[in-house]
Design a protein around this motif. Structure first.
Motif, PDB file in Angstrom:
ATOM      1  N   ALA A  40       0.865  -1.178   0.000  1.00 24.70           N
ATOM      2  CA  ALA A  40       0.000   0.000   0.000  1.00 24.70           C
ATOM      3  C   ALA A  40       0.900   1.225   0.000  1.00 24.70           C
ATOM      4  CB  ALA A  40      -0.877   0.009   1.238  1.00 24.70           C
ATOM      5  N   GLY A  41       0.803   2.063  -1.017  1.00 25.61           N
ATOM      6  CA  GLY A  41       1.660   3.249  -1.076  1.00 25.61           C
ATOM      7  C   GLY A  41       0.950   4.396  -1.760  1.00 25.61           C
ATOM      8  N   ALA A  42       1.703   5.470  -1.999  1.00 23.83           N
ATOM      9  CA  ALA A  42       1.140   6.703  -2.548  1.00 23.83           C
ATOM     10  C   ALA A  42       0.499   6.492  -3.929  1.00 23.83           C
ATOM     11  CB  ALA A  42       2.240   7.767  -2.637  1.00 23.83           C
ATOM     12  N   THR A  89       6.411   5.124  -2.554  1.00 22.21           N
ATOM     13  CA  THR A  89       5.638   5.328  -3.776  1.00 22.21           C
ATOM     14  C   THR A  89       4.643   4.177  -4.013  1.00 22.21           C
ATOM     15  OG1 THR A  89       7.538   6.479  -4.683  1.00 22.21           O
ATOM     16  CG2 THR A  89       5.819   5.853  -6.238  1.00 22.21           C
ATOM     17  N   PHE A  90       5.097   2.938  -3.880  1.00 21.14           N
ATOM     18  CA  PHE A  90       4.216   1.797  -4.166  1.00 21.14           C
ATOM     19  C   PHE A  90       3.913   0.921  -2.958  1.00 21.14           C
ATOM     20  CE2 PHE A  90       6.414   2.797  -8.126  1.00 21.14           C
ATOM     21  CZ  PHE A  90       5.333   3.027  -8.950  1.00 21.14           C
ATOM     22  N   ILE A 226      -0.090  -3.856  -9.385  1.00 20.03           N
ATOM     23  CA  ILE A 226       0.404  -2.529  -9.747  1.00 20.03           C
ATOM     24  C   ILE A 226       0.826  -2.572 -11.205  1.00 20.03           C
ATOM     25  CG2 ILE A 226       2.249  -0.856  -9.383  1.00 20.03           C
ATOM     26  CD1 ILE A 226       2.258  -1.761  -6.437  1.00 20.03           C
ATOM     27  N   ASP A 227       0.216  -1.705 -11.986  1.00 26.25           N
ATOM     28  CA  ASP A 227       0.519  -1.706 -13.408  1.00 26.25           C
ATOM     29  C   ASP A 227       0.800  -0.265 -13.822  1.00 26.25           C
ATOM     30  OD1 ASP A 227       0.881  -2.526 -15.928  1.00 26.25           O
ATOM     31  OD2 ASP A 227      -1.240  -2.858 -16.391  1.00 26.25           O
ATOM     32  N   ILE A 309       9.783  -0.777  -8.478  1.00 23.65           N
ATOM     33  CA  ILE A 309       8.641  -1.428  -9.110  1.00 23.65           C
ATOM     34  C   ILE A 309       8.349  -0.795 -10.468  1.00 23.65           C
ATOM     35  CG2 ILE A 309       6.119  -1.667  -8.869  1.00 23.65           C
ATOM     36  CD1 ILE A 309       6.680  -2.263  -5.866  1.00 23.65           C
ATOM     37  N   ALA A 310       8.535   0.517 -10.574  1.00 20.04           N
ATOM     38  CA  ALA A 310       8.388   1.189 -11.873  1.00 20.04           C
ATOM     39  C   ALA A 310       9.622   2.041 -12.136  1.00 20.04           C
ATOM     40  CB  ALA A 310       7.120   2.032 -11.884  1.00 20.04           C
TER      41      ALA A 310
END
Lengths: 424, 426
Positions: A40-42, A89-90, A226-227, A309-310
């Motif tokens: 759980a993130g922004a 962030t994520f 998360i995509d 993650i991104a």
């Protein structure tokens, strides 16, 4: 030999509710470190509610069904233990440290905060006021003003890496309600996908029983996928000034979209490419020229700061007096061009390989360092064994691989320059 | 070669007979790494007008090379350490300058050789000084960007009129720009000698091997040709409150108050250390409750300095928007005044002591934590200060706290500074 590997020393437990627990017994000091992640993130902040993830994690210790904020703080502070959740962030990171004998205290505190937070309205108001004050302080900080503007120029507005203006953020934070927080907690906080790593003077089976007891029956939300689409590289260079008053020093950030993620096959090559260019102010190419030889700055660094993650930005940051801005930027870009043309020198590659393996060893010298690395390997699906393989993966990298990464990921001719400070 | 001086709480002190280098070994075999630090007993305390900032500038110059480690032959100090993945740096403070590296234990000799080499063989060349001066000037300018930091510098500058804690370690700008290379060289030749230094080694090493390496590399340096000059300036007692305002652009106001307190070796140091925890360690602490919980301030800090000479106990708070500086200043006094007559509770006292003790245990997690604590203790008093402080803290009573509050926290002994953002009218 094999029982000295991280893979052999780390016990991994998959709990029925989806928590992955990793425990490494290290009995040299009577302490234990805790690291972990929640998914759980922004990234999950709804439109118009920036700051929600961060406020939610900060509210977790402000009161639970069992205890008030002060009661929770008093119990931890009385033993010198700490445990907390903070948003990224994520993900949200879990971190804690205690004497081994106080481990039950930090685990029960964590469980209580995750499972039964009450988000008291009066605490929310106080917290919001403090967050707003700290955003206001950032308004006066050259580095954070430069970074904020850079993020807006490089990333599209819906990107997780785009930062809204401080003024807009203040407005959105001020409007957050206890219902917003409760909703976010219900929707995103849960056991499935949660990672917990403990390293220290503990018994793995006892830890497992403790976690089962405190968190084994927790369900909560199921972690969403998360995509994130890749941010394209900029097409042309750009320059902007963020004007501020009374600043003797300017912060300059040069950046472009990196297109680099942690699981890209050439991630390690890109990391080495960056290290030789600008990881260390004292010994990398940029520092040797711009600081050591020309004396223009106290600090110059390059970084793939959010390649996880991104794909976040590739940045070069340098602090400089206003009369040296152009010289510092021109010199820096010229050095990156030269690096692209010539590639890494064999001696640089060798030095960086030895540097990475040495600093990896040093980073793993503490309980906290080990817990962090194990949790991170688990988050990216690399597994604990990755820590054992890591030095040989680094040593196997070739000049061709690094040079290919340099050409793929470093683009001096389309960098955006943001200068924050007092510029006449 | 070495005289063993004492062994205490897992730390052994030796003296290198050839030159009186003090050596402290603390083996700790948790992980295959070592942390090595050389602490020189020279800091901005040893400077005066015209060469303020010289100790710090000189520290930068010690990365510029020696005949053995230099850029020309690809063995620059930072490069050889970086190559080993070392965590390394150096820093300067009022009482000391320290150089350190934490690295894999098979590189112990590199650390020892490099530090021994730059103790006496550094170039200190004029061309290097010129480019490094502008690096340091940028460091100074970065610090100037932060109003709270400047406010703190001004509090010290006004509270100390005669003693050199008056000037910041980074130095006055014109001194940094103007100091000639010869002056730096003179500083180097006056203070950088084995008999003015302590070498501290913590981590996974064999004691005899380490001693042999230290003797091999440091043993060739003679003692200083002249005795190390003492710093004899003392600060006279403050005679009345000092107040000032600092106005420049900014966002939030800040209040900082400093009171003179004794030197680190003074018996009141453990009491002041406990007091600083009672006042500001955590959400349950008194200043947090009085200032942040009430929304007068967004943060608060209390800090009891520990230096060779008497320093300051400071309290600062960043104001919430719309709150007057006077209101926060008075709220700070109210917290202190309560402690003049009422004892702190047993629970508060126990909590503060526990925090100090667990911090000491946590720092043992890393060799760097231990080397850092021993090195700082050496700089301000003696390494045993690090081992003994927790024991002395254990003995602190509520009556001690009341006594130090009434002794040091008086109106005549304080310096009060306000940072006022320019847009705001006061």
């Amino acid at each position: 030999m094999s029982n000295h590997t991280f893979a052999a020393r780390t016990r991994r437990f998959a709990l029925d509710n989806g928590i992955t627990l990793l425990v490494l017994e290290n009995r040299v000091n009577p302490t234990v470190s805790l690291a972990g992640y929640l998914r759980a993130g922004a990234f999950f902040n709804p439109q118009g509610k920036e700051g929600l993830a961060s406020v939610t994690t900060s509210m977790l210790n402000k009161g639970t069904a069992k205890r008030s904020k002060l009661e929770i703080a008093d119990a931890l502070e009385s033993t010198g233990a700490r445990v907390g959740v903070s948003s990224n962030t994520f993900t949200s990171s879990i971190n804690g440290q205690s004497l081994s004998k106080d481990l039950p205290l930090i685990i029960s505190t964590l469980a209580e905060e995750l499972r039964e937070p009450t988000f008291p309205a009066e605490e929310l108001e106080k917290l919001k006021q403090r967050i707003v004050a700290s955003i206001r302080e950032d308004l006066d900080d050259t580095r954070s003003r430069a970074y904020e503007r850079m993020s807006q120029l490089i990333f599209p507005q819906h990107s997780p890496f785009y930062r809204i203006s401080a003024e807009a953020l203040i407005q959105q934070v001020e409007q957050l309600t206890a219902d917003d927080i409760r909703g976010f907690h219900q929707q995103y906080f849960g056991a499935p996908g949660m990672i917990l790593t403990l390293v220290g003077d503990v018994d793995a089976d006892e830890v497992r029983a403790l976690i089962e007891r405190e968190l084994g029956s927790w369900q909560g939300a199921v972690a969403p996928q998360i995509d994130v689409a890749e941010t394209p590289l900029q097409a042309a260079p750009h320059r902007e000034i963020v004007a501020m008053k009374d600043k003797a020093n300017c912060d300059v950030i040069l950046a472009h979209a990196s297109r680099l993620r942690r699981l890209n096959p050439d991630y390690l090559a890109a990391m080495i490419a960056n290290r030789a260019l600008g990881q260390s102010t004292l010994s990398s190419r940029l520092g040797l020229k711009v600081r050591d030889e020309m004396g223009l700055t106290y600090g110059i660094n390059s970084s793939f700061s959010e390649s996880g993650i991104a794909d976040g930005p590739f940045t070069i940051s340098v602090t400089v007096a206003q009369q040296n801005i152009d010289l510092a930027i021109d010199t820096t870009l010229e050095l990156v061009r030269e690096y692209r043309t010539d590639g890494i020198r064999p001696d640089e590659l060798q030095d960086e390989q030895s540097s990475v393996t040495g600093s990896f060893k040093i980073g793993l010298a503490t309980n906290g360092g080990m817990a962090g690395q194990i949790a991170s390997a688990e988050l990216f699906g690399l597994g604990v064994g990755y820590l054992d393989e890591y030095p040989s993966l680094i040593r196997a990298l070739t000049k061709d691989e690094i040079d290919a990464a340099i050409r793929k990921y470093l683009h001096p001719d389309v960098m955006t320059a943001v200068i924050a400070g007092t510029v006449d | 070669m070495f005289t063993k001086i004492t062994e205490y709480e897992g730390i052994t002190e030796y003296k290198l007979d050839a030159n009186d280098l003090k050596v402290l070994l603390a083996p700790r075999r948790a992980a295959p790494v070592v942390a090595f630090m050389v602490v020189y007993r020279v800091g901005s305390r040893n400077e005066a007008v015209g060469h303020t900032g010289s100790t710090h500038l000189l520290e930068h110059m010690l990365f510029k090379g020696t005949p053995t480690y230099n850029k020309q032959n690809g063995t620059q100090v930072a490069a050889v350490l970086q190559k080993q993945g070392a965590v390394f740096n150096a820093d300067t403070w009022f009482d000391r300058t320290r150089y350190y590296e934490m690295l894999p234990n098979d590189q112990l000799e590199l650390a020892i050789h490099l530090e021994a080499d730059r103790m006496r063989n550094s170039f200190i060349a004029d061309s290097d000084r010129q480019s490094e001066m502008t690096v340091v000037r940028n460091e100074l300018e970065r610090g100037e960007n932060d109003p709270a930091r400047i406010l703190d510098e001004r509090v010290w500058a006004l509270a100390f009129r005669e003693h050199p804690y008056h000037h910041p370690t980074i130095g006055w700008r014109s001194d940094v720009e103007g100091v000639p290379t010869e002056r730096l060289k003179e500083f180097y030749d006056t203070y950088y000698h084995p008999n003015n230094a302590t070498a501290v080694l913590v981590g996974d090493f064999d004691e005899q091997t380490a001693l042999d390496l230290i003797a091999k590399h440091f043993g060739g340096h003679p003692r200083s040709p002249q005795p190390i000059p003492p710093m004899y300036t003392t600060e006279p007692q403050q005679e009345g409150e000092i107040r000032f305002k600092l106005r420049r652009s900014g966002q939030l106001g800040v209040v900082e108050i400093g009171w003179h307190i004794p030197e680190a070796r003074h018996p009141d140091t453990p009491v002041l250390t406990v007091l600083d925890h009672v006042l500001s360690a955590g959400v349950t602490a008194r200043l947090y409750q009085a200032l942040v919980e009430t929304q007068l301030a967004v943060d608060e800090h209390a800090s009891s300095s520990q230096f060779i000479d008497p320093g300051l106990f400071t309290i600062d708070a960043t104001l919430n928007q719309g709150v007057a500086h006077e209101t926060v200043e008075q709220a700070i006094y109210a917290v202190l005044d309560q402690l003049r007559t009422e004892d702190v509770t047993d629970a508060e006292l126990a909590k503060a002591k526990n925090l100090i003790l667990t911090q000491m245990i946590y720092l043992r997690d890393s060799p760097f934590g231990v080397v850092n604590a021993i090195g700082e203790a050496e700089a301000i008093a003696d390494w045993k200060f690090y081992v003994d402080l927790p024991k002395q803290v254990e003995a602190v009573t509520a009556a001690d706290i009341r006594r130090v509050i009434n002794t040091y926290f008086t109106e005549d002994n304080r310096t009060v500074g306000y940072f006022i953002p320019k847009e705001e009218q006061l």
